[in-house]
Design an enzyme around this catalytic site. Structure first.
Site, PDB file in Angstrom:
ATOM      1  N   ASP A  10       0.865  -1.169   0.000  1.00 36.91           N
ATOM      2  CA  ASP A  10       0.000   0.000   0.000  1.00 36.91           C
ATOM      3  C   ASP A  10       0.915   1.236   0.000  1.00 36.91           C
ATOM      4  O   ASP A  10       2.095   1.133   0.349  1.00 36.91           O
ATOM      5  CB  ASP A  10      -0.849  -0.069   1.282  1.00 36.91           C
ATOM      6  CG  ASP A  10      -1.643   1.184   1.513  1.00 36.91           C
ATOM      7  OD1 ASP A  10      -2.384   1.568   0.609  1.00 36.91           O
ATOM      8  OD2 ASP A  10      -1.508   1.778   2.595  1.00 36.91           O
ATOM      9  N   ASP A  12      -0.127   5.087   0.948  1.00 35.25           N
ATOM     10  CA  ASP A  12      -0.356   6.012   2.056  1.00 35.25           C
ATOM     11  C   ASP A  12      -0.347   5.270   3.388  1.00 35.25           C
ATOM     12  O   ASP A  12      -1.180   4.401   3.620  1.00 35.25           O
ATOM     13  CB  ASP A  12      -1.723   6.706   1.902  1.00 35.25           C
ATOM     14  CG  ASP A  12      -1.743   7.675   0.737  1.00 35.25           C
ATOM     15  OD1 ASP A  12      -0.937   8.603   0.744  1.00 35.25           O
ATOM     16  OD2 ASP A  12      -2.575   7.491  -0.172  1.00 35.25           O
ATOM     17  N   GLY A  47      -7.500   4.098   3.025  1.00 37.14           N
ATOM     18  CA  GLY A  47      -7.638   3.111   1.953  1.00 37.14           C
ATOM     19  C   GLY A  47      -8.903   3.275   1.119  1.00 37.14           C
ATOM     20  O   GLY A  47      -9.043   2.654   0.075  1.00 37.14           O
ATOM     21  N   ASP A 171      -1.866  -0.559   5.978  1.00 38.37           N
ATOM     22  CA  ASP A 171      -2.080   0.148   7.259  1.00 38.37           C
ATOM     23  C   ASP A 171      -3.565   0.385   7.534  1.00 38.37           C
ATOM     24  O   ASP A 171      -3.900   0.953   8.568  1.00 38.37           O
ATOM     25  CB  ASP A 171      -1.379   1.523   7.244  1.00 38.37           C
ATOM     26  CG  ASP A 171      -2.093   2.509   6.331  1.00 38.37           C
ATOM     27  OD1 ASP A 171      -2.433   2.120   5.188  1.00 38.37           O
ATOM     28  OD2 ASP A 171      -2.318   3.651   6.752  1.00 38.37           O
TER      29      ASP A 171
HETATM   30  P1  B16 Z   1      -6.575  10.234  -3.294  1.00 39.61           P
HETATM   31  P2  B16 Z   1      -3.772   4.003   0.058  1.00 39.61           P
HETATM   32  C1  B16 Z   1      -5.663   5.878   0.073  1.00 39.61           C
HETATM   33  O1  B16 Z   1      -4.381   5.461  -0.261  1.00 39.61           O
HETATM   34  C2  B16 Z   1      -5.657   6.661   1.373  1.00 39.61           C
HETATM   35  O2  B16 Z   1      -5.388   5.805   2.471  1.00 39.61           O
HETATM   36  C3  B16 Z   1      -7.011   7.294   1.613  1.00 39.61           C
HETATM   37  O3  B16 Z   1      -6.979   8.079   2.791  1.00 39.61           O
HETATM   38  C4  B16 Z   1      -7.396   8.165   0.399  1.00 39.61           C
HETATM   39  O4  B16 Z   1      -8.686   8.707   0.547  1.00 39.61           O
HETATM   40  C5  B16 Z   1      -7.346   7.293  -0.866  1.00 39.61           C
HETATM   41  O5  B16 Z   1      -6.060   6.726  -1.012  1.00 39.61           O
HETATM   42  C6  B16 Z   1      -7.622   8.117  -2.114  1.00 39.61           C
HETATM   43  O6  B16 Z   1      -6.570   9.025  -2.255  1.00 39.61           O
HETATM   44  O7  B16 Z   1      -7.551  11.255  -2.787  1.00 39.61           O
HETATM   45  O8  B16 Z   1      -5.137  10.705  -3.239  1.00 39.61           O
HETATM   46  O9  B16 Z   1      -6.960   9.683  -4.631  1.00 39.61           O
HETATM   47  O10 B16 Z   1      -3.716   3.928   1.549  1.00 39.61           O
HETATM   48  O11 B16 Z   1      -4.678   2.984  -0.595  1.00 39.61           O
HETATM   49  O12 B16 Z   1      -2.402   4.079  -0.574  1.00 39.61           O
HETATM   50 MG    MG Z   2      -2.883   3.108   3.360  1.00 43.02          MG
END
Ligand code: B16
Ligand code: MG
Length: 217
Positions: A10, A12, A47, A171
Protein backbone atom coordinates in the site's frame (compact mmCIF):
# COMPACT_ATOMS: atom_id res chain seq x y z
CA UNK A 1 8.17 -22.20 4.20
CA UNK A 2 9.65 -20.41 1.22
CA UNK A 3 9.57 -16.71 0.47
CA UNK A 4 6.54 -15.29 -1.35
CA UNK A 5 7.03 -14.53 -5.06
CA UNK A 6 5.87 -10.95 -4.60
CA UNK A 7 5.11 -8.30 -2.00
CA UNK A 8 2.44 -5.71 -2.79
CA UNK A 9 2.69 -2.50 -0.80
CA UNK A 10 0.00 0.00 0.00
CA UNK A 11 1.22 3.60 -0.45
CA UNK A 12 -0.36 6.01 2.06
CA UNK A 13 0.62 5.00 5.58
CA UNK A 14 2.95 2.15 4.53
CA UNK A 15 5.47 3.69 2.11
CA UNK A 16 4.91 7.38 2.86
CA UNK A 17 3.69 9.40 5.79
CA UNK A 18 0.58 11.03 4.27
CA UNK A 19 -2.03 9.98 6.84
CA UNK A 20 -1.94 13.35 8.67
CA UNK A 21 -2.16 15.24 5.37
CA UNK A 22 -5.33 13.32 4.39
CA UNK A 23 -6.75 13.86 7.89
CA UNK A 24 -6.10 17.62 7.86
CA UNK A 25 -7.71 18.00 4.44
CA UNK A 26 -10.80 15.94 5.40
CA UNK A 27 -11.05 17.77 8.74
CA UNK A 28 -11.21 21.11 6.89
CA UNK A 29 -14.17 19.90 4.83
CA UNK A 30 -15.89 18.31 7.87
CA UNK A 31 -15.49 21.52 9.92
CA UNK A 32 -16.98 23.53 7.08
CA UNK A 33 -20.00 21.19 7.08
CA UNK A 34 -20.24 21.20 10.89
CA UNK A 35 -19.59 17.43 11.05
CA UNK A 36 -17.62 16.23 14.11
CA UNK A 37 -14.64 14.31 12.69
CA UNK A 38 -11.96 12.64 14.81
CA UNK A 39 -8.77 10.66 14.15
CA UNK A 40 -10.85 7.56 14.91
CA UNK A 41 -13.33 8.47 12.16
CA UNK A 42 -10.32 9.00 9.89
CA UNK A 43 -9.14 5.44 10.63
CA UNK A 44 -12.18 4.18 8.71
CA UNK A 45 -11.38 6.38 5.69
CA UNK A 46 -7.87 5.01 5.23
CA UNK A 47 -7.64 3.11 1.95
CA UNK A 48 -11.10 4.31 0.90
CA UNK A 49 -11.35 6.30 -2.35
CA UNK A 50 -11.72 10.08 -2.32
CA UNK A 51 -15.36 10.15 -3.35
CA UNK A 52 -16.36 7.29 -1.03
CA UNK A 53 -14.56 9.07 1.84
CA UNK A 54 -16.52 12.28 1.19
CA UNK A 55 -19.78 10.31 1.09
CA UNK A 56 -18.90 8.76 4.47
CA UNK A 57 -18.28 12.21 6.01
CA UNK A 58 -21.64 13.41 4.73
CA UNK A 59 -23.27 10.25 6.14
CA UNK A 60 -21.60 10.90 9.52
CA UNK A 61 -23.33 14.29 9.63
CA UNK A 62 -26.55 12.89 8.12
CA UNK A 63 -26.17 15.50 5.38
CA UNK A 64 -27.47 15.10 1.84
CA UNK A 65 -25.78 16.81 -1.10
CA UNK A 66 -26.26 16.66 -4.86
CA UNK A 67 -23.76 14.73 -6.97
CA UNK A 68 -22.35 18.05 -8.18
CA UNK A 69 -21.83 19.35 -4.62
CA UNK A 70 -20.23 16.04 -3.62
CA UNK A 71 -17.73 16.34 -6.48
CA UNK A 72 -17.02 19.96 -5.53
CA UNK A 73 -16.18 18.96 -1.94
CA UNK A 74 -13.88 16.14 -3.10
CA UNK A 75 -12.12 18.50 -5.53
CA UNK A 76 -11.53 21.08 -2.80
CA UNK A 77 -10.33 18.40 -0.37
CA UNK A 78 -7.82 17.27 -2.96
CA UNK A 79 -6.61 20.85 -3.56
CA UNK A 80 -5.84 21.16 0.18
CA UNK A 81 -4.15 17.73 0.18
CA UNK A 82 -2.06 18.56 -2.91
CA UNK A 83 -0.90 21.80 -1.32
CA UNK A 84 0.32 19.90 1.76
CA UNK A 85 2.05 17.13 -0.19
CA UNK A 86 3.66 19.53 -2.66
CA UNK A 87 6.48 19.83 -0.13
CA UNK A 88 7.16 16.07 -0.03
CA UNK A 89 10.74 14.82 -0.43
CA UNK A 90 12.47 11.44 -0.08
CA UNK A 91 12.62 12.22 3.68
CA UNK A 92 8.89 11.44 3.83
CA UNK A 93 9.50 7.75 3.06
CA UNK A 94 8.64 5.85 6.23
CA UNK A 95 11.27 4.17 8.39
CA UNK A 96 12.64 0.84 7.14
CA UNK A 97 10.91 1.01 3.74
CA UNK A 98 13.89 1.48 1.43
CA UNK A 99 16.08 -1.13 3.12
CA UNK A 100 13.29 -3.71 3.22
CA UNK A 101 12.38 -3.22 -0.44
CA UNK A 102 16.04 -3.54 -1.43
CA UNK A 103 16.32 -6.73 0.66
CA UNK A 104 13.32 -8.20 -1.20
CA UNK A 105 14.71 -7.29 -4.62
CA UNK A 106 18.15 -8.69 -3.73
CA UNK A 107 16.48 -11.98 -2.77
CA UNK A 108 14.37 -12.30 -5.92
CA UNK A 109 11.03 -11.22 -4.43
CA UNK A 110 9.20 -8.88 -6.81
CA UNK A 111 7.70 -5.67 -5.46
CA UNK A 112 4.48 -3.99 -6.56
CA UNK A 113 2.35 -1.13 -5.31
CA UNK A 114 -1.42 -1.25 -4.73
CA UNK A 115 -3.00 2.05 -3.67
CA UNK A 116 -6.46 3.64 -3.77
CA UNK A 117 -4.86 7.02 -4.36
CA UNK A 118 -5.19 8.83 -7.67
CA UNK A 119 -2.23 10.94 -6.53
CA UNK A 120 0.08 7.90 -6.55
CA UNK A 121 2.21 8.95 -9.59
CA UNK A 122 2.78 12.44 -8.09
CA UNK A 123 3.78 11.04 -4.71
CA UNK A 124 6.09 8.32 -6.07
CA UNK A 125 7.90 10.92 -8.16
CA UNK A 126 8.18 13.39 -5.26
CA UNK A 127 9.85 10.80 -3.02
CA UNK A 128 12.00 9.27 -5.77
CA UNK A 129 10.32 5.83 -5.87
CA UNK A 130 8.78 6.11 -9.34
CA UNK A 131 11.16 3.49 -10.81
CA UNK A 132 11.17 1.09 -7.86
CA UNK A 133 8.07 -1.06 -8.34
CA UNK A 134 7.69 -3.67 -11.05
CA UNK A 135 3.94 -2.97 -11.18
CA UNK A 136 1.94 0.00 -9.90
CA UNK A 137 -1.84 -0.23 -9.59
CA UNK A 138 -3.52 2.89 -8.22
CA UNK A 139 -6.86 4.66 -7.91
CA UNK A 140 -6.71 5.71 -11.56
CA UNK A 141 -6.82 2.10 -12.72
CA UNK A 142 -9.51 0.47 -10.59
CA UNK A 143 -13.28 0.55 -10.65
CA UNK A 144 -13.78 -0.56 -7.05
CA UNK A 145 -12.02 0.94 -4.05
CA UNK A 146 -10.69 -1.09 -1.09
CA UNK A 147 -12.13 -3.12 0.70
CA UNK A 148 -12.83 -4.57 -2.79
CA UNK A 149 -9.86 -6.80 -3.75
CA UNK A 150 -9.52 -5.41 -7.31
CA UNK A 151 -6.36 -3.34 -6.71
CA UNK A 152 -4.40 -6.30 -5.32
CA UNK A 153 -5.76 -8.83 -7.83
CA UNK A 154 -4.66 -6.50 -10.65
CA UNK A 155 -1.22 -6.19 -9.03
CA UNK A 156 -0.79 -9.98 -8.96
CA UNK A 157 -2.05 -10.27 -12.53
CA UNK A 158 0.44 -7.64 -13.77
CA UNK A 159 3.27 -9.59 -12.17
CA UNK A 160 1.93 -12.87 -13.55
CA UNK A 161 1.53 -14.50 -10.12
CA UNK A 162 -1.32 -16.24 -8.32
CA UNK A 163 -2.82 -14.38 -5.33
CA UNK A 164 -1.51 -17.10 -2.98
CA UNK A 165 2.04 -16.21 -4.02
CA UNK A 166 1.68 -12.55 -2.93
CA UNK A 167 1.90 -10.89 0.47
CA UNK A 168 0.26 -7.49 1.01
CA UNK A 169 1.45 -4.75 3.39
CA UNK A 170 -1.39 -2.52 4.62
CA UNK A 171 -2.08 0.15 7.26
CA UNK A 172 -5.86 0.33 6.71
CA UNK A 173 -8.74 -1.80 7.96
CA UNK A 174 -10.25 -1.61 4.44
CA UNK A 175 -6.90 -2.62 2.91
CA UNK A 176 -6.48 -5.68 5.14
CA UNK A 177 -9.99 -6.78 4.13
CA UNK A 178 -9.15 -6.22 0.44
CA UNK A 179 -6.02 -8.38 0.74
CA UNK A 180 -7.85 -11.20 2.51
CA UNK A 181 -10.67 -11.09 -0.06
CA UNK A 182 -8.01 -11.31 -2.78
CA UNK A 183 -6.77 -14.56 -1.19
CA UNK A 184 -3.43 -13.08 -0.10
CA UNK A 185 -1.58 -13.08 3.20
CA UNK A 186 -1.54 -9.64 4.78
CA UNK A 187 0.94 -7.96 7.09
CA UNK A 188 -0.62 -5.02 8.91
CA UNK A 189 1.56 -1.97 9.48
CA UNK A 190 0.36 -0.14 12.57
CA UNK A 191 -1.50 -1.26 15.67
CA UNK A 192 -2.59 -4.87 16.28
CA UNK A 193 -5.81 -3.74 18.04
CA UNK A 194 -6.87 -1.93 14.85
CA UNK A 195 -5.58 -4.35 12.19
CA UNK A 196 -6.69 -7.54 13.96
CA UNK A 197 -7.69 -9.31 10.72
CA UNK A 198 -4.10 -9.22 9.39
CA UNK A 199 -1.97 -12.38 9.57
CA UNK A 200 0.70 -10.42 11.43
CA UNK A 201 1.05 -6.80 12.53
CA UNK A 202 4.31 -4.83 12.73
CA UNK A 203 4.71 -1.22 13.88
CA UNK A 204 6.77 -0.32 10.80
CA UNK A 205 8.94 -1.94 8.13
CA UNK A 206 12.14 -1.75 10.16
CA UNK A 207 10.65 -4.57 12.26
CA UNK A 208 10.58 -7.19 9.55
CA UNK A 209 13.05 -9.49 7.79
CA UNK A 210 13.01 -12.44 5.39
CA UNK A 211 12.43 -14.95 8.19
CA UNK A 212 9.26 -13.11 9.19
CA UNK A 213 8.02 -13.60 5.62
CA UNK A 214 9.04 -17.27 5.55
CA UNK A 215 7.17 -18.03 8.78
CA UNK A 216 3.93 -16.12 8.35
CA UNK A 217 1.09 -17.74 10.33
P1 B16 B 1 -6.57 10.23 -3.29
P2 B16 B 1 -3.77 4.00 0.06
C1 B16 B 1 -5.66 5.88 0.07
O1 B16 B 1 -4.38 5.46 -0.26
C2 B16 B 1 -5.66 6.66 1.37
O2 B16 B 1 -5.39 5.81 2.47
C3 B16 B 1 -7.01 7.29 1.61
O3 B16 B 1 -6.98 8.08 2.79
C4 B16 B 1 -7.40 8.16 0.40
O4 B16 B 1 -8.69 8.71 0.55
C5 B16 B 1 -7.35 7.29 -0.87
O5 B16 B 1 -6.06 6.73 -1.01
C6 B16 B 1 -7.62 8.12 -2.11
O6 B16 B 1 -6.57 9.03 -2.25
O7 B16 B 1 -7.55 11.26 -2.79
O8 B16 B 1 -5.14 10.70 -3.24
O9 B16 B 1 -6.96 9.68 -4.63
O10 B16 B 1 -3.72 3.93 1.55
O11 B16 B 1 -4.68 2.98 -0.60
O12 B16 B 1 -2.40 4.08 -0.57
MG1 MG C 1 -2.88 3.11 3.36
Amino acid sequence: MSLPKACIFDLDGVIVDTVDAHYKAWKTMADELGVPFTMEDNEHLKGVSRVDSMSRILALGEIEKTEEELMDYTRRKNDIYLEIISKMTPDDILVGVKDFIQLLIDNGVEVALGSSSKNTPTILKAVGLDKTFKAVVDGNQVTHSKPHPEVFLKGAERLGFEPKDCVVFEDAISGVEAAKRAGMKCIGVGEAEVLFDADLVVPDLSNINLDTLRHLP
